[in-house]
Design a protein around this motif. Structure first.
Motif, PDB file in Angstrom:
ATOM      1  N   PHE A 178      35.444  52.545  36.065  1.00 37.87           N
ATOM      2  CA  PHE A 178      34.898  51.416  35.313  1.00 37.87           C
ATOM      3  C   PHE A 178      35.938  50.318  35.114  1.00 37.87           C
ATOM      4  CE2 PHE A 178      33.259  49.142  31.573  1.00 37.87           C
ATOM      5  CZ  PHE A 178      31.926  48.995  31.923  1.00 37.87           C
ATOM      6  N   LEU A 179      37.069  50.662  34.528  1.00 40.67           N
ATOM      7  CA  LEU A 179      38.057  49.635  34.218  1.00 40.67           C
ATOM      8  C   LEU A 179      38.688  49.044  35.475  1.00 40.67           C
ATOM      9  CD1 LEU A 179      39.898  51.215  31.132  1.00 40.67           C
ATOM     10  CD2 LEU A 179      38.043  49.525  31.143  1.00 40.67           C
ATOM     11  N   GLU A 180      38.896  49.874  36.504  1.00 47.32           N
ATOM     12  CA  GLU A 180      39.579  49.377  37.693  1.00 47.32           C
ATOM     13  C   GLU A 180      38.624  48.981  38.815  1.00 47.32           C
ATOM     14  OE1 GLU A 180      42.657  52.066  38.963  1.00 47.32           O
ATOM     15  OE2 GLU A 180      43.376  52.398  36.925  1.00 47.32           O
ATOM     16  N   LEU A 181      37.550  49.736  38.995  1.00 46.96           N
ATOM     17  CA  LEU A 181      36.642  49.463  40.118  1.00 46.96           C
ATOM     18  C   LEU A 181      35.311  48.842  39.692  1.00 46.96           C
ATOM     19  CD1 LEU A 181      37.059  52.730  42.245  1.00 46.96           C
ATOM     20  CD2 LEU A 181      38.023  50.475  42.725  1.00 46.96           C
ATOM     21  N   GLY A 182      35.098  48.673  38.389  1.00 42.87           N
ATOM     22  CA  GLY A 182      33.788  48.247  37.905  1.00 42.87           C
ATOM     23  C   GLY A 182      33.295  46.948  38.504  1.00 42.87           C
TER      24      GLY A 182
END
Length: 550
Positions: free
Chosen positions: A173-177
Protein backbone atom coordinates in the motif's frame (compact mmCIF):
# COMPACT_ATOMS: atom_id res chain seq x y z
CA UNK A 1 8.31 25.50 -11.62
CA UNK A 2 6.24 28.00 -13.55
CA UNK A 3 3.61 26.56 -15.81
CA UNK A 4 4.49 26.95 -19.51
CA UNK A 5 2.31 29.44 -21.41
CA UNK A 6 -0.78 28.18 -23.15
CA UNK A 7 -0.10 27.29 -26.76
CA UNK A 8 -3.53 27.81 -28.24
CA UNK A 9 -6.27 26.76 -25.88
CA UNK A 10 -6.88 24.73 -22.76
CA UNK A 11 -7.30 21.03 -23.38
CA UNK A 12 -10.82 19.71 -22.99
CA UNK A 13 -11.53 16.57 -20.95
CA UNK A 14 -14.78 14.63 -20.75
CA UNK A 15 -15.38 12.21 -17.88
CA UNK A 16 -18.19 9.67 -18.17
CA UNK A 17 -19.77 9.20 -14.74
CA UNK A 18 -19.99 11.38 -11.62
CA UNK A 19 -19.06 8.66 -9.16
CA UNK A 20 -16.39 9.23 -6.52
CA UNK A 21 -13.69 8.20 -8.99
CA UNK A 22 -14.94 10.55 -11.70
CA UNK A 23 -15.32 13.49 -9.31
CA UNK A 24 -11.86 12.87 -7.81
CA UNK A 25 -10.31 12.85 -11.26
CA UNK A 26 -12.31 15.90 -12.34
CA UNK A 27 -10.92 17.87 -9.40
CA UNK A 28 -7.41 16.78 -10.31
CA UNK A 29 -7.76 17.59 -14.01
CA UNK A 30 -9.06 21.07 -13.21
CA UNK A 31 -6.01 21.58 -10.99
CA UNK A 32 -3.82 20.45 -13.91
CA UNK A 33 -5.26 23.09 -16.24
CA UNK A 34 -7.82 21.09 -18.23
CA UNK A 35 -11.36 22.22 -18.93
CA UNK A 36 -13.36 19.27 -17.63
CA UNK A 37 -16.97 18.24 -18.07
CA UNK A 38 -18.45 15.27 -16.20
CA UNK A 39 -21.41 13.60 -17.92
CA UNK A 40 -23.74 11.65 -15.62
CA UNK A 41 -26.65 9.53 -16.83
CA UNK A 42 -28.49 9.74 -13.47
CA UNK A 43 -30.27 12.83 -12.16
CA UNK A 44 -27.62 13.43 -9.48
CA UNK A 45 -24.01 12.62 -8.61
CA UNK A 46 -22.48 9.64 -6.85
CA UNK A 47 -22.92 6.67 -9.18
CA UNK A 48 -22.83 3.69 -6.85
CA UNK A 49 -22.63 6.32 -4.10
CA UNK A 50 -25.92 7.96 -5.11
CA UNK A 51 -27.96 9.27 -2.20
CA UNK A 52 -31.75 8.96 -2.11
CA UNK A 53 -34.12 11.23 -0.18
CA UNK A 54 -37.63 9.90 0.35
CA UNK A 55 -40.88 11.90 0.67
CA UNK A 56 -41.37 10.56 4.20
CA UNK A 57 -38.11 12.10 5.45
CA UNK A 58 -35.49 9.38 5.14
CA UNK A 59 -32.03 9.76 3.58
CA UNK A 60 -30.34 6.62 2.29
CA UNK A 61 -26.83 6.25 0.93
CA UNK A 62 -27.41 3.74 -1.86
CA UNK A 63 -23.88 2.37 -1.84
CA UNK A 64 -20.53 3.03 -0.09
CA UNK A 65 -20.68 3.86 3.60
CA UNK A 66 -17.15 3.10 4.85
CA UNK A 67 -14.67 6.00 4.54
CA UNK A 68 -10.98 5.41 5.22
CA UNK A 69 -7.72 7.32 4.65
CA UNK A 70 -8.99 10.88 5.22
CA UNK A 71 -5.64 12.07 3.86
CA UNK A 72 -6.92 11.28 0.36
CA UNK A 73 -9.94 13.52 0.87
CA UNK A 74 -7.87 16.34 2.37
CA UNK A 75 -5.51 16.21 -0.60
CA UNK A 76 -8.40 16.70 -3.03
CA UNK A 77 -9.94 19.62 -1.16
CA UNK A 78 -6.52 21.31 -0.91
CA UNK A 79 -6.05 21.43 -4.70
CA UNK A 80 -6.36 24.73 -6.54
CA UNK A 81 -7.16 25.65 -10.12
CA UNK A 82 -4.09 25.28 -12.33
CA UNK A 83 -2.01 24.42 -9.26
CA UNK A 84 -1.31 20.71 -8.83
CA UNK A 85 1.39 18.59 -7.19
CA UNK A 86 1.06 15.09 -8.64
CA UNK A 87 4.72 14.46 -7.99
CA UNK A 88 4.43 15.12 -4.26
CA UNK A 89 5.08 12.31 -1.79
CA UNK A 90 1.91 10.24 -1.57
CA UNK A 91 2.30 9.23 2.08
CA UNK A 92 4.48 11.84 3.80
CA UNK A 93 5.74 11.07 7.33
CA UNK A 94 3.11 13.37 8.84
CA UNK A 95 0.41 11.18 7.29
CA UNK A 96 2.03 7.84 8.11
CA UNK A 97 2.69 8.76 11.72
CA UNK A 98 -0.40 10.83 12.52
CA UNK A 99 -2.28 9.46 15.54
CA UNK A 100 -5.60 7.87 14.72
CA UNK A 101 -8.53 10.10 15.69
CA UNK A 102 -10.94 8.27 18.01
CA UNK A 103 -13.40 11.03 18.92
CA UNK A 104 -14.55 14.46 17.83
CA UNK A 105 -14.03 15.47 14.21
CA UNK A 106 -11.57 13.88 11.80
CA UNK A 107 -10.17 15.05 8.49
CA UNK A 108 -7.84 17.94 7.70
CA UNK A 109 -8.47 21.71 7.71
CA UNK A 110 -9.48 21.94 4.05
CA UNK A 111 -11.82 18.96 4.40
CA UNK A 112 -13.60 20.79 7.23
CA UNK A 113 -14.38 23.62 4.82
CA UNK A 114 -16.52 21.19 2.78
CA UNK A 115 -17.76 18.29 4.89
CA UNK A 116 -17.69 17.10 8.49
CA UNK A 117 -15.98 13.73 9.03
CA UNK A 118 -16.22 11.90 12.33
CA UNK A 119 -14.45 8.70 13.42
CA UNK A 120 -16.49 5.54 13.93
CA UNK A 121 -15.68 3.11 16.76
CA UNK A 122 -15.79 0.21 16.69
CA UNK A 123 -15.10 -0.10 12.99
CA UNK A 124 -17.50 -3.06 12.81
CA UNK A 125 -19.46 -5.22 15.19
CA UNK A 126 -19.07 -8.73 13.77
CA UNK A 127 -21.92 -10.94 15.01
CA UNK A 128 -21.50 -14.71 14.70
CA UNK A 129 -24.33 -17.14 14.15
CA UNK A 130 -24.21 -18.28 17.79
CA UNK A 131 -24.92 -14.73 18.99
CA UNK A 132 -21.39 -13.92 20.17
CA UNK A 133 -19.72 -10.89 18.64
CA UNK A 134 -16.38 -9.22 18.05
CA UNK A 135 -16.06 -5.42 18.12
CA UNK A 136 -13.31 -4.78 15.61
CA UNK A 137 -11.64 -1.41 16.15
CA UNK A 138 -8.02 -1.90 15.12
CA UNK A 139 -6.70 -1.43 18.65
CA UNK A 140 -4.22 -4.28 19.27
CA UNK A 141 -4.90 -4.44 23.00
CA UNK A 142 -8.67 -4.53 22.56
CA UNK A 143 -8.23 -7.11 19.82
CA UNK A 144 -6.10 -9.30 22.07
CA UNK A 145 -8.68 -9.13 24.88
CA UNK A 146 -11.46 -10.24 22.57
CA UNK A 147 -9.39 -13.01 21.02
CA UNK A 148 -8.56 -14.23 24.52
CA UNK A 149 -12.29 -14.41 25.27
CA UNK A 150 -13.42 -16.01 22.00
CA UNK A 151 -10.42 -18.02 20.78
CA UNK A 152 -7.48 -17.96 23.24
CA UNK A 153 -5.66 -20.53 21.12
CA UNK A 154 -5.21 -17.82 18.48
CA UNK A 155 -3.43 -15.18 20.56
CA UNK A 156 0.03 -16.16 19.38
CA UNK A 157 -1.23 -16.45 15.80
CA UNK A 158 -2.60 -12.92 15.96
CA UNK A 159 0.85 -11.57 16.83
CA UNK A 160 2.32 -13.23 13.76
CA UNK A 161 -0.58 -12.11 11.56
CA UNK A 162 -0.23 -8.54 12.82
CA UNK A 163 3.49 -8.53 11.96
CA UNK A 164 3.08 -10.05 8.50
CA UNK A 165 0.01 -7.99 7.55
CA UNK A 166 1.95 -4.85 8.48
CA UNK A 167 4.77 -5.88 6.13
CA UNK A 168 2.26 -6.39 3.30
CA UNK A 169 0.68 -3.00 4.05
CA UNK A 170 4.01 -1.19 4.00
CA UNK A 171 5.09 -2.71 0.69
CA UNK A 172 1.74 -3.22 -1.04
CA UNK A 173 0.00 0.00 0.00
CA UNK A 174 2.51 2.62 1.09
CA UNK A 175 5.11 1.78 -1.56
CA UNK A 176 3.19 0.21 -4.44
CA UNK A 177 -0.30 1.64 -3.90
CA UNK A 178 0.01 4.33 -6.57
CA UNK A 179 1.93 2.20 -9.05
CA UNK A 180 0.19 1.87 -12.40
CA UNK A 181 1.01 -1.60 -13.68
CA UNK A 182 0.86 -0.70 -17.35
CA UNK A 183 3.64 -2.97 -18.57
CA UNK A 184 5.22 -6.31 -17.79
CA UNK A 185 8.54 -4.97 -16.39
CA UNK A 186 6.71 -2.93 -13.76
CA UNK A 187 4.78 -6.01 -12.73
CA UNK A 188 7.86 -8.23 -12.65
CA UNK A 189 9.62 -5.71 -10.45
CA UNK A 190 7.03 -6.20 -7.72
CA UNK A 191 6.73 -9.99 -7.92
CA UNK A 192 9.77 -10.98 -5.78
CA UNK A 193 8.58 -8.93 -2.80
CA UNK A 194 5.01 -10.19 -3.12
CA UNK A 195 6.28 -13.78 -3.16
CA UNK A 196 8.54 -13.10 -0.18
CA UNK A 197 5.59 -11.69 1.76
CA UNK A 198 3.42 -14.67 0.78
CA UNK A 199 0.94 -12.14 -0.61
CA UNK A 200 -0.10 -14.12 -3.68
CA UNK A 201 -1.76 -17.06 -1.97
CA UNK A 202 -5.48 -16.59 -1.26
CA UNK A 203 -6.43 -14.38 1.66
CA UNK A 204 -8.39 -17.10 3.46
CA UNK A 205 -5.48 -19.51 3.11
CA UNK A 206 -3.17 -16.79 4.41
CA UNK A 207 -5.29 -16.09 7.50
CA UNK A 208 -5.66 -19.82 8.12
CA UNK A 209 -1.89 -19.99 8.66
CA UNK A 210 -2.30 -17.88 11.78
CA UNK A 211 -5.76 -18.66 13.15
CA UNK A 212 -7.27 -22.02 14.06
CA UNK A 213 -10.65 -20.65 15.12
CA UNK A 214 -13.26 -20.30 12.38
CA UNK A 215 -14.38 -17.07 14.04
CA UNK A 216 -10.96 -15.44 13.84
CA UNK A 217 -10.50 -16.58 10.25
CA UNK A 218 -13.73 -14.83 9.41
CA UNK A 219 -12.88 -11.66 11.38
CA UNK A 220 -9.61 -11.20 9.52
CA UNK A 221 -10.82 -12.07 6.03
CA UNK A 222 -14.39 -10.75 5.58
CA UNK A 223 -13.44 -7.19 4.59
CA UNK A 224 -12.70 -8.01 0.94
CA UNK A 225 -16.42 -8.72 0.51
CA UNK A 226 -16.95 -4.96 0.92
CA UNK A 227 -14.91 -4.41 -2.26
CA UNK A 228 -16.35 -7.33 -4.24
CA UNK A 229 -13.69 -9.91 -3.43
CA UNK A 230 -14.17 -13.51 -2.34
CA UNK A 231 -11.85 -14.19 0.63
CA UNK A 232 -11.37 -17.69 -0.78
CA UNK A 233 -9.87 -16.38 -4.02
CA UNK A 234 -8.51 -12.83 -3.59
CA UNK A 235 -4.73 -12.63 -3.12
CA UNK A 236 -3.40 -12.19 0.39
CA UNK A 237 -2.14 -8.71 -0.43
CA UNK A 238 -5.64 -7.67 0.68
CA UNK A 239 -4.54 -8.41 4.25
CA UNK A 240 -3.30 -4.83 4.06
CA UNK A 241 -6.92 -3.64 4.55
CA UNK A 242 -6.49 -4.54 8.21
CA UNK A 243 -3.64 -2.05 8.48
CA UNK A 244 -5.23 0.61 6.29
CA UNK A 245 -8.12 0.73 8.76
CA UNK A 246 -5.88 0.35 11.80
CA UNK A 247 -3.62 3.20 10.67
CA UNK A 248 -6.19 5.84 9.73
CA UNK A 249 -9.44 4.53 11.15
CA UNK A 250 -12.98 4.38 9.72
CA UNK A 251 -14.90 7.61 9.26
CA UNK A 252 -18.38 8.84 8.47
CA UNK A 253 -19.42 12.00 6.63
CA UNK A 254 -22.20 13.72 8.57
CA UNK A 255 -25.18 13.76 6.25
CA UNK A 256 -24.03 10.45 4.77
CA UNK A 257 -21.60 9.57 2.00
CA UNK A 258 -23.85 11.68 -0.20
CA UNK A 259 -22.65 14.74 1.75
CA UNK A 260 -19.07 13.88 0.76
CA UNK A 261 -20.17 13.46 -2.87
CA UNK A 262 -21.92 16.85 -2.85
CA UNK A 263 -18.82 18.42 -1.30
CA UNK A 264 -16.71 16.99 -4.13
CA UNK A 265 -19.15 18.39 -6.69
CA UNK A 266 -18.89 21.80 -5.02
CA UNK A 267 -15.07 21.64 -5.08
CA UNK A 268 -15.03 20.58 -8.73
CA UNK A 269 -17.36 23.40 -9.74
CA UNK A 270 -15.37 25.95 -7.72
CA UNK A 271 -12.33 24.94 -9.78
CA UNK A 272 -14.28 25.68 -12.96
CA UNK A 273 -15.52 22.19 -13.84
CA UNK A 274 -18.99 21.40 -15.19
CA UNK A 275 -21.30 18.50 -14.26
CA UNK A 276 -24.21 17.59 -16.53
CA UNK A 277 -26.91 15.23 -15.27
CA UNK A 278 -29.36 13.16 -17.32
CA UNK A 279 -26.57 13.01 -19.88
CA UNK A 280 -26.01 9.34 -20.65
CA UNK A 281 -23.22 8.55 -23.10
CA UNK A 282 -24.14 6.34 -26.04
CA UNK A 283 -20.75 6.12 -27.77
CA UNK A 284 -17.14 7.18 -27.36
CA UNK A 285 -16.16 8.75 -30.67
CA UNK A 286 -12.99 7.16 -32.00
CA UNK A 287 -11.28 8.39 -35.17
CA UNK A 288 -8.54 6.86 -37.29
CA UNK A 289 -5.35 8.60 -38.39
CA UNK A 290 -7.27 10.41 -41.13
CA UNK A 291 -9.80 11.84 -38.70
CA UNK A 292 -12.62 9.55 -39.78
CA UNK A 293 -14.78 7.61 -37.36
CA UNK A 294 -13.34 4.13 -37.01
CA UNK A 295 -14.98 1.51 -39.17
CA UNK A 296 -12.03 -0.87 -39.66
CA UNK A 297 -9.33 -2.13 -37.29
CA UNK A 298 -6.59 -0.36 -39.31
CA UNK A 299 -4.58 2.74 -38.46
CA UNK A 300 -4.08 4.78 -35.31
CA UNK A 301 -7.17 5.20 -33.14
CA UNK A 302 -7.88 8.22 -30.96
CA UNK A 303 -10.76 9.31 -28.73
CA UNK A 304 -12.25 12.58 -29.95
CA UNK A 305 -15.30 13.00 -27.71
CA UNK A 306 -18.62 11.31 -27.04
CA UNK A 307 -22.11 11.08 -28.44
CA UNK A 308 -24.92 11.29 -25.88
CA UNK A 309 -28.07 9.21 -25.84
CA UNK A 310 -29.87 12.39 -26.92
CA UNK A 311 -27.78 12.48 -30.10
CA UNK A 312 -25.68 15.46 -29.01
CA UNK A 313 -21.96 15.27 -29.75
CA UNK A 314 -19.50 16.52 -27.11
CA UNK A 315 -15.99 16.95 -28.58
CA UNK A 316 -12.94 16.52 -26.33
CA UNK A 317 -9.18 16.11 -26.40
CA UNK A 318 -9.43 13.19 -24.03
CA UNK A 319 -12.17 10.94 -22.67
CA UNK A 320 -12.19 9.13 -19.33
CA UNK A 321 -14.71 6.46 -18.35
CA UNK A 322 -15.71 6.20 -14.71
CA UNK A 323 -18.34 3.71 -15.81
CA UNK A 324 -18.29 -0.06 -15.75
CA UNK A 325 -15.16 -1.36 -17.50
CA UNK A 326 -16.90 -4.13 -19.44
CA UNK A 327 -19.74 -1.97 -20.72
CA UNK A 328 -17.36 0.89 -21.55
CA UNK A 329 -15.70 -1.33 -24.14
CA UNK A 330 -18.60 -3.57 -25.15
CA UNK A 331 -21.17 -0.79 -25.59
CA UNK A 332 -19.30 2.47 -26.13
CA UNK A 333 -16.07 1.80 -28.00
CA UNK A 334 -16.47 0.62 -31.62
CA UNK A 335 -15.56 -3.06 -32.00
CA UNK A 336 -13.20 -2.22 -34.85
CA UNK A 337 -11.17 -0.06 -32.46
CA UNK A 338 -10.68 -2.81 -29.89
CA UNK A 339 -7.86 -5.29 -30.28
CA UNK A 340 -6.76 -5.84 -26.65
CA UNK A 341 -10.14 -5.24 -25.03
CA UNK A 342 -11.99 -7.40 -27.50
CA UNK A 343 -15.45 -8.86 -26.94
CA UNK A 344 -13.83 -12.21 -26.18
CA UNK A 345 -11.49 -10.85 -23.50
CA UNK A 346 -14.08 -8.64 -21.84
CA UNK A 347 -16.80 -11.30 -21.70
CA UNK A 348 -14.33 -13.87 -20.39
CA UNK A 349 -13.35 -11.72 -17.40
CA UNK A 350 -14.69 -12.76 -14.01
CA UNK A 351 -17.07 -10.17 -12.61
CA UNK A 352 -17.55 -9.50 -8.92
CA UNK A 353 -20.65 -10.65 -7.12
CA UNK A 354 -23.75 -8.48 -6.90
CA UNK A 355 -25.94 -7.37 -4.03
CA UNK A 356 -29.46 -7.26 -2.71
CA UNK A 357 -29.75 -4.11 -0.61
CA UNK A 358 -32.79 -3.35 1.56
CA UNK A 359 -33.33 0.28 2.59
CA UNK A 360 -35.68 0.64 5.52
CA UNK A 361 -36.86 3.03 8.22
CA UNK A 362 -38.32 2.05 11.57
CA UNK A 363 -39.56 3.62 14.77
CA UNK A 364 -37.26 3.89 17.76
CA UNK A 365 -38.98 2.09 20.64
CA UNK A 366 -36.89 3.84 23.27
CA UNK A 367 -34.71 0.82 23.98
CA UNK A 368 -31.03 0.76 22.99
CA UNK A 369 -30.28 -1.24 19.85
CA UNK A 370 -27.64 -3.92 20.37
CA UNK A 371 -26.01 -2.69 17.19
CA UNK A 372 -23.24 -0.38 16.07
CA UNK A 373 -22.92 1.95 13.08
CA UNK A 374 -21.44 -0.88 10.95
CA UNK A 375 -22.52 -4.47 11.65
CA UNK A 376 -21.47 -7.72 9.97
CA UNK A 377 -24.04 -10.47 10.60
CA UNK A 378 -22.50 -13.80 9.68
CA UNK A 379 -24.59 -16.85 8.84
CA UNK A 380 -23.90 -20.43 9.97
CA UNK A 381 -21.71 -21.14 6.93
CA UNK A 382 -18.79 -19.12 5.59
CA UNK A 383 -16.72 -21.01 3.02
CA UNK A 384 -19.68 -22.95 1.59
CA UNK A 385 -21.76 -19.79 1.24
CA UNK A 386 -18.93 -17.99 -0.56
CA UNK A 387 -18.58 -20.90 -3.01
CA UNK A 388 -22.30 -20.74 -3.74
CA UNK A 389 -22.25 -16.99 -4.42
CA UNK A 390 -19.06 -16.74 -6.46
CA UNK A 391 -18.71 -20.22 -7.96
CA UNK A 392 -22.05 -22.00 -8.26
CA UNK A 393 -23.98 -18.69 -8.49
CA UNK A 394 -26.98 -19.91 -6.55
CA UNK A 395 -28.93 -18.63 -3.56
CA UNK A 396 -28.20 -20.72 -0.51
CA UNK A 397 -30.38 -21.72 2.40
CA UNK A 398 -28.75 -19.02 4.55
CA UNK A 399 -26.98 -15.69 4.04
CA UNK A 400 -24.66 -13.18 5.65
CA UNK A 401 -25.23 -9.43 5.61
CA UNK A 402 -23.78 -6.02 6.34
CA UNK A 403 -26.23 -3.94 8.37
CA UNK A 404 -25.63 -0.19 8.32
CA UNK A 405 -27.42 1.96 10.93
CA UNK A 406 -26.08 5.50 10.39
CA UNK A 407 -28.71 7.16 12.57
CA UNK A 408 -26.84 5.83 15.61
CA UNK A 409 -24.28 8.48 14.63
CA UNK A 410 -26.36 10.92 12.60
CA UNK A 411 -30.07 11.21 13.54
CA UNK A 412 -30.62 13.76 10.75
CA UNK A 413 -31.06 10.94 8.22
CA UNK A 414 -34.50 9.98 9.57
CA UNK A 415 -37.58 11.68 10.98
CA UNK A 416 -37.40 12.38 14.70
CA UNK A 417 -37.84 9.20 16.74
CA UNK A 418 -36.91 6.92 13.81
CA UNK A 419 -33.89 5.10 12.42
CA UNK A 420 -32.72 4.80 8.82
CA UNK A 421 -30.83 1.65 7.92
CA UNK A 422 -29.83 -0.57 5.06
CA UNK A 423 -28.78 -4.16 5.00
CA UNK A 424 -26.67 -5.54 2.20
CA UNK A 425 -26.68 -9.23 1.22
CA UNK A 426 -24.03 -10.57 -1.20
CA UNK A 427 -25.68 -12.52 -4.02
CA UNK A 428 -24.57 -13.87 -7.42
CA UNK A 429 -24.44 -11.48 -10.36
CA UNK A 430 -26.86 -11.86 -13.25
CA UNK A 431 -24.75 -14.48 -14.94
CA UNK A 432 -26.64 -16.75 -12.56
CA UNK A 433 -29.86 -16.53 -14.55
CA UNK A 434 -31.84 -15.91 -11.35
CA UNK A 435 -35.16 -14.11 -11.83
CA UNK A 436 -35.00 -11.27 -9.32
CA UNK A 437 -38.62 -10.32 -9.82
CA UNK A 438 -39.32 -13.63 -8.08
CA UNK A 439 -36.25 -14.14 -5.89
CA UNK A 440 -35.95 -10.54 -4.73
CA UNK A 441 -39.17 -10.36 -2.67
CA UNK A 442 -38.56 -13.84 -1.25
CA UNK A 443 -35.05 -12.96 -0.08
CA UNK A 444 -36.21 -9.62 1.34
CA UNK A 445 -38.81 -11.47 3.40
CA UNK A 446 -36.23 -13.95 4.66
CA UNK A 447 -33.85 -11.15 5.68
CA UNK A 448 -36.54 -9.21 7.55
CA UNK A 449 -37.64 -12.38 9.34
CA UNK A 450 -34.03 -13.01 10.37
CA UNK A 451 -33.57 -9.50 11.75
CA UNK A 452 -36.74 -9.78 13.80
CA UNK A 453 -36.66 -13.41 14.90
CA UNK A 454 -33.01 -13.32 15.91
CA UNK A 455 -33.62 -10.19 17.95
CA UNK A 456 -31.30 -8.04 15.89
CA UNK A 457 -34.09 -5.45 15.64
CA UNK A 458 -36.95 -6.61 17.89
CA UNK A 459 -40.48 -6.21 16.53
CA UNK A 460 -39.08 -4.88 13.28
CA UNK A 461 -42.14 -5.49 11.12
CA UNK A 462 -44.44 -3.68 13.54
CA UNK A 463 -42.02 -0.76 13.66
CA UNK A 464 -41.32 -0.51 9.92
CA UNK A 465 -42.30 2.80 8.34
CA UNK A 466 -40.36 2.60 5.07
CA UNK A 467 -39.17 -0.30 2.91
CA UNK A 468 -37.60 -0.55 -0.55
CA UNK A 469 -34.82 -2.61 -2.06
CA UNK A 470 -32.58 -3.12 -5.08
CA UNK A 471 -31.36 -6.33 -6.71
CA UNK A 472 -28.68 -7.11 -9.31
CA UNK A 473 -31.15 -5.78 -11.89
CA UNK A 474 -30.61 -2.28 -10.45
CA UNK A 475 -26.87 -2.60 -10.97
CA UNK A 476 -27.35 -3.89 -14.52
CA UNK A 477 -29.91 -1.32 -15.66
CA UNK A 478 -29.78 1.84 -13.55
CA UNK A 479 -26.01 1.68 -12.95
CA UNK A 480 -25.21 0.15 -16.37
CA UNK A 481 -23.05 -2.57 -14.86
CA UNK A 482 -22.24 -5.67 -16.92
CA UNK A 483 -24.18 -8.70 -15.59
CA UNK A 484 -25.26 -6.53 -12.68
CA UNK A 485 -21.88 -6.81 -10.96
CA UNK A 486 -21.53 -4.47 -7.98
CA UNK A 487 -17.76 -3.86 -7.89
CA UNK A 488 -16.29 -4.38 -11.38
CA UNK A 489 -13.95 -7.23 -12.27
CA UNK A 490 -13.51 -9.69 -9.42
CA UNK A 491 -10.15 -8.97 -7.71
CA UNK A 492 -8.62 -12.41 -8.14
CA UNK A 493 -4.86 -12.72 -8.72
CA UNK A 494 -5.28 -13.03 -12.50
CA UNK A 495 -7.27 -9.76 -12.51
CA UNK A 496 -5.02 -7.74 -10.21
CA UNK A 497 -2.18 -5.27 -10.86
CA UNK A 498 -0.99 -5.63 -14.48
CA UNK A 499 -3.83 -8.07 -15.19
CA UNK A 500 -6.52 -5.62 -14.08
CA UNK A 501 -7.89 -3.23 -16.74
CA UNK A 502 -5.37 -0.49 -17.40
CA UNK A 503 -6.14 3.13 -16.62
CA UNK A 504 -4.72 4.14 -20.00
CA UNK A 505 -6.49 2.30 -22.82
CA UNK A 506 -4.27 -0.06 -24.79
CA UNK A 507 -6.56 0.27 -27.81
CA UNK A 508 -7.40 3.96 -28.16
CA UNK A 509 -5.11 6.90 -27.46
CA UNK A 510 -6.50 9.67 -25.25
CA UNK A 511 -8.98 7.21 -23.72
CA UNK A 512 -8.58 6.46 -20.01
CA UNK A 513 -10.37 4.63 -17.21
CA UNK A 514 -10.84 5.52 -13.56
CA UNK A 515 -12.70 3.96 -10.67
CA UNK A 516 -13.59 0.49 -9.43
CA UNK A 517 -13.05 -1.22 -12.77
CA UNK A 518 -9.52 0.12 -13.22
CA UNK A 519 -6.36 -0.15 -11.14
CA UNK A 520 -5.97 -0.47 -8.20
CA UNK A 521 -9.58 -1.66 -7.68
CA UNK A 522 -12.87 -1.12 -5.84
CA UNK A 523 -13.53 0.66 -2.56
CA UNK A 524 -13.65 4.38 -1.78
CA UNK A 525 -9.92 4.83 -1.05
CA UNK A 526 -8.96 2.76 -4.08
CA UNK A 527 -11.05 4.79 -6.53
CA UNK A 528 -9.49 7.98 -5.14
CA UNK A 529 -6.07 6.41 -5.70
CA UNK A 530 -7.20 5.40 -9.17
CA UNK A 531 -7.98 9.07 -9.90
CA UNK A 532 -4.48 10.17 -8.98
CA UNK A 533 -2.93 7.35 -11.03
CA UNK A 534 -5.01 8.27 -14.07
CA UNK A 535 -4.26 11.99 -13.63
CA UNK A 536 -0.55 11.18 -13.68
CA UNK A 537 -0.90 9.24 -16.91
CA UNK A 538 -2.84 12.10 -18.52
CA UNK A 539 -0.23 14.61 -17.32
CA UNK A 540 2.51 12.48 -18.91
CA UNK A 541 0.65 12.09 -22.19
CA UNK A 542 -0.21 15.79 -22.50
CA UNK A 543 3.14 17.14 -21.34
CA UNK A 544 1.86 18.70 -18.13
CA UNK A 545 4.60 19.14 -15.48
CA UNK A 546 4.24 16.84 -12.49
CA UNK A 547 4.27 19.91 -10.27
CA UNK A 548 2.47 23.09 -11.28
CA UNK A 549 2.91 26.09 -9.02
CA UNK A 550 1.29 28.78 -11.12
Amino acid sequence: MARPPELTRRKVAVIIGAGIGGLSLGIRLQSLGFDTTILERLDGPGGRGYQKRTPDGYVFDMGPTVITVPHFIEELFALERDRAALGAEDFPPAVRQAPRVTSGESGGPRTRDYVKLVPILPFYRIVFDDGSYFDYDGDPEGTRRQIAALAPEDLEGYERFHRDAQAIFERGFLELGYTHFGDVPTMLGAVPDLLRLDAVRTLFSFTSKYFRSDKMRQVFSFETLLVGGNPLSVPAIYAMIHFVEKTWGIHYAMGGTGALVQAMVRKFEELGGTVRYDAGVEEILVTDEWGQLVRTPLGRRQARGVRLESGETVPADLVVSNGDWANTYLRRVPRAARLVNSDLRVRAARQSMSLLVIYFGFRDNGRPLGLRHHNILLGPRYEALLREIFGQKVLGADFSQYLHVPTLTDPSLAPEGHHAAYTLVPVPHNGSGLDWTVQGPLLVDRVLNYLEERGVIPDLRARLTHLEYVTPDYFETTLDSYLGNAFGPEPVLTQSAFFRPHNRSEDVSNLYLVGAGAQPGAGTPSVMMSAKMTARLIAQDFGVPAEITG
